[in-house]
Scaffold this active site. Structure first.
Site, PDB file in Angstrom:
ATOM      1  N   GLU A 284      14.857  -5.908  -8.362  1.00  0.00           N
ATOM      2  CA  GLU A 284      14.684  -4.926  -9.232  1.00  0.00           C
ATOM      3  C   GLU A 284      15.585  -5.108 -10.637  1.00  0.00           C
ATOM      4  O   GLU A 284      15.644  -4.089 -11.437  1.00  0.00           O
ATOM      5  CB  GLU A 284      14.748  -3.517  -8.782  1.00  0.00           C
ATOM      6  CG  GLU A 284      13.422  -3.090  -7.864  1.00  0.00           C
ATOM      7  CD  GLU A 284      13.639  -1.630  -7.594  1.00  0.00           C
ATOM      8  OE1 GLU A 284      14.405  -1.096  -7.667  1.00  0.00           O
ATOM      9  OE2 GLU A 284      12.490  -1.297  -6.984  1.00  0.00           O
TER      10      GLU A 284
ATOM     11  N   GLU B 164      12.216   6.702   0.538  1.00  0.00           N
ATOM     12  CA  GLU B 164      13.316   6.394  -0.684  1.00  0.00           C
ATOM     13  C   GLU B 164      12.850   4.518  -0.850  1.00  0.00           C
ATOM     14  O   GLU B 164      12.827   4.157  -1.785  1.00  0.00           O
ATOM     15  CB  GLU B 164      14.551   6.308  -0.029  1.00  0.00           C
ATOM     16  CG  GLU B 164      15.715   5.975  -0.935  1.00  0.00           C
ATOM     17  CD  GLU B 164      15.727   6.604  -2.463  1.00  0.00           C
ATOM     18  OE1 GLU B 164      16.195   6.098  -3.609  1.00  0.00           O
ATOM     19  OE2 GLU B 164      15.085   7.796  -2.467  1.00  0.00           O
TER      20      GLU B 164
ATOM     21  N   VAL C   6      10.735  -5.355   2.415  1.00  0.00           N
ATOM     22  CA  VAL C   6      10.405  -6.371   3.342  1.00  0.00           C
ATOM     23  C   VAL C   6      11.141  -7.770   2.787  1.00  0.00           C
ATOM     24  O   VAL C   6      11.077  -8.111   1.505  1.00  0.00           O
ATOM     25  CB  VAL C   6       8.926  -6.781   3.490  1.00  0.00           C
ATOM     26  CG1 VAL C   6       8.364  -8.084   4.136  1.00  0.00           C
ATOM     27  CG2 VAL C   6       8.438  -5.359   4.085  1.00  0.00           C
TER      28      VAL C   6
ATOM     29  N   GLY D 126       3.479 -10.636   2.625  1.00  0.00           N
ATOM     30  CA  GLY D 126       2.362 -10.857   3.018  1.00  0.00           C
ATOM     31  C   GLY D 126       1.942 -11.244   4.329  1.00  0.00           C
ATOM     32  O   GLY D 126       0.807 -11.752   4.713  1.00  0.00           O
TER      33      GLY D 126
ATOM     34  N   GLY E 125       1.947  -8.835   6.932  1.00  0.00           N
ATOM     35  CA  GLY E 125       1.551  -7.392   7.398  1.00  0.00           C
ATOM     36  C   GLY E 125       2.609  -6.671   7.779  1.00  0.00           C
ATOM     37  O   GLY E 125       2.311  -5.404   8.357  1.00  0.00           O
TER      38      GLY E 125
ATOM     39  N   TYR F  72       0.257  -0.278  -2.376  1.00  0.00           N
ATOM     40  CA  TYR F  72       0.075   1.255  -2.088  1.00  0.00           C
ATOM     41  C   TYR F  72      -1.179   1.661  -2.552  1.00  0.00           C
ATOM     42  O   TYR F  72      -1.911   2.528  -1.613  1.00  0.00           O
ATOM     43  CB  TYR F  72       1.320   1.818  -2.761  1.00  0.00           C
ATOM     44  CG  TYR F  72       2.570   1.511  -2.422  1.00  0.00           C
ATOM     45  CD1 TYR F  72       3.051   1.370  -0.944  1.00  0.00           C
ATOM     46  CD2 TYR F  72       3.436   1.295  -3.338  1.00  0.00           C
ATOM     47  CE1 TYR F  72       4.111   1.188  -0.538  1.00  0.00           C
ATOM     48  CE2 TYR F  72       4.988   0.773  -2.893  1.00  0.00           C
ATOM     49  CZ  TYR F  72       5.170   0.967  -1.448  1.00  0.00           C
ATOM     50  OH  TYR F  72       6.478   0.700  -1.296  1.00  0.00           O
TER      51      TYR F  72
END
Length: 159
Positions: free
Chosen positions: A27, A83, A87, A93, A95, A131
């Site tokens: 980020e 929060e 991964v 990708g 799962g 999402y």
């Protein structure tokens, strides 16, 4: 892929912190993380823990996590806040994100919460698409509002 999703333990917090730092770098906020593994242990494993954490483990390594905590909605009642769901880059990708989100949703349902909420940074299209594919409502008309520690101090100096 033979991974395990389980509730985090104190011994996992150094790995959880590594994931938090990986997310911060992704980020573009690499220097923003102030927490230590000891802070996570103190806050998450006391008599009244401040959060609950799930980890994803593969061959003895933590490769994902989801950290949640309780909130209360004046309109709905008890809710939980996700929060972070993180991964590792290598595991995206596979799962694993779905498996972690499944645990969060089952946990929230078992608690009887009325809502599970979280934020996603607006340029992270893969996360937004993920999402939304799960039925989540990404509310683009809401802005996140925060007072950081410096802002809290400045606020208090002006009242």
């Amino acid at each position: 892929m033979d991974y395990t999703i389980r509730t985090a333990q104190e011994k996992d917090m150094a790995s959880v912190l590594e994931l938090i730092n990986e997310l911060a770098r992704f980020e573009k906020e690499a220097d923003a993380v102030e927490l230590t593994a000891d802070d996570l242990i103190c806050d998450g494993f006391k008599e009244k823990p401040l959060f609950h954490c799930f980890v994803a483990e593969l061959e003895g390594n933590i490769v994902g996590m989801a950290l949640i905590y309780p909130r209360y909605s004046t309109w709905k009642g008890p809710v939980i806040h996700l929060e972070d769901l993180i991964v590792t880059k290598e595991m995206r990708g596979t799962g694993l994100g779905t498996a972690l989100l499944n645990e969060v949703v089952k946990y929230g349902n078992d608690l009887g919460v009325k809502r599970i909420s979280w934020e996603v940074i607006d340029w992270n299209d893969p996360a937004i698409n993920f999402y939304e594919s799960k039925g989540a409502n990404v509310m683009r008309d809401w802005d996140v509002v925060q007072l950081d520690e410096k802002g809290i101090k400045a606020y208090l100096e002006n009242i």
